[in-house]
Design a protein around this motif. Sequence first.
Motif, mmCIF file in Angstrom:
data_model
loop_
_atom_site.group_PDB
_atom_site.id
_atom_site.type_symbol
_atom_site.label_atom_id
_atom_site.label_comp_id
_atom_site.label_asym_id
_atom_site.label_seq_id
_atom_site.Cartn_x
_atom_site.Cartn_y
_atom_site.Cartn_z
ATOM 1 N N GLY A 14 0.891 -1.340 0.047
ATOM 2 C CA GLY A 14 -0.204 -0.077 -0.162
ATOM 3 C C GLY A 14 0.855 1.341 0.012
ATOM 4 N N TYR A 15 2.131 1.126 -0.164
ATOM 5 C CA TYR A 15 3.045 2.187 -0.319
ATOM 6 C C TYR A 15 3.873 2.302 -1.580
ATOM 7 N N GLU A 16 3.960 3.729 -1.929
ATOM 8 C CA GLU A 16 4.692 3.884 -3.183
ATOM 9 C C GLU A 16 6.437 3.964 -2.652
ATOM 10 N N VAL A 17 7.035 3.304 -3.136
ATOM 11 C CA VAL A 17 8.714 3.619 -2.740
ATOM 12 C C VAL A 17 9.224 3.978 -3.685
ATOM 13 N N VAL A 18 10.072 5.227 -3.619
ATOM 14 C CA VAL A 18 10.863 5.739 -4.742
ATOM 15 C C VAL A 18 12.235 5.993 -3.944
ATOM 16 N N ILE A 19 13.223 5.286 -4.956
ATOM 17 C CA ILE A 19 14.614 5.226 -4.668
ATOM 18 C C ILE A 19 15.371 5.893 -5.701
ATOM 19 N N SER A 25 18.896 6.253 -7.269
ATOM 20 C CA SER A 25 20.243 5.505 -7.217
ATOM 21 C C SER A 25 21.436 6.483 -6.742
ATOM 22 N N GLY A 26 21.440 7.939 -7.506
ATOM 23 C CA GLY A 26 22.743 8.818 -7.308
ATOM 24 C C GLY A 26 22.988 8.792 -5.977
ATOM 25 N N SER A 27 21.813 9.459 -5.248
ATOM 26 C CA SER A 27 21.890 9.827 -3.522
ATOM 27 C C SER A 27 21.508 8.796 -2.958
ATOM 28 N N LEU A 28 20.801 7.736 -3.458
ATOM 29 C CA LEU A 28 20.207 6.572 -2.496
ATOM 30 C C LEU A 28 19.381 7.438 -1.488
ATOM 31 N N GLU A 29 18.610 8.343 -2.123
ATOM 32 C CA GLU A 29 17.398 8.802 -1.306
ATOM 33 C C GLU A 29 16.396 7.926 -1.428
ATOM 34 N N VAL A 30 15.573 7.860 -0.427
ATOM 35 C CA VAL A 30 14.462 6.612 -0.240
ATOM 36 C C VAL A 30 13.361 7.457 0.098
ATOM 37 N N ALA A 31 12.212 7.511 -0.509
ATOM 38 C CA ALA A 31 10.949 7.988 -0.054
ATOM 39 C C ALA A 31 9.817 7.038 -0.057
ATOM 40 N N VAL A 32 9.120 7.004 0.999
ATOM 41 C CA VAL A 32 8.093 6.085 1.073
ATOM 42 C C VAL A 32 6.757 6.954 1.296
ATOM 43 N N ILE A 33 5.976 6.823 0.388
ATOM 44 C CA ILE A 33 4.506 7.634 0.316
ATOM 45 C C ILE A 33 3.507 6.666 0.562
ATOM 46 N N GLY A 34 2.628 6.839 1.628
ATOM 47 C CA GLY A 34 1.348 6.342 1.971
ATOM 48 C C GLY A 34 0.234 6.642 0.992
ATOM 49 N N GLU A 35 -0.787 6.141 0.888
ATOM 50 C CA GLU A 35 -2.057 6.214 0.160
ATOM 51 C C GLU A 35 -2.549 7.547 0.654
ATOM 52 N N ASN A 36 -2.383 8.091 1.819
ATOM 53 C CA ASN A 36 -3.106 9.102 2.323
ATOM 54 C C ASN A 36 -2.196 10.623 2.132
#
Length: 72
Positions: free
Chosen positions: A53-58, A60-71
Amino acid sequence: MHPALATALARIAAREGCERTALPPLYESVDTEALVSLLESPADVTVRFEYEGYEVVIESGSLEVAVIGENE
């Protein structure tokens, strides 16, 4: 496991109020070997996938990780 994937799972587990090991295996939702290959490639890429139920965005250059919930 790639550190960025471990970070994403840890963030999702924290939001769900559970241990990371309580989540379903990531490989049941996405091809983890392909993700690791992309993240370790010399090209700067952004990978996006849905997990529990989460969208994960990574990025690669910075290894920045975002986890976005449905709300969000």
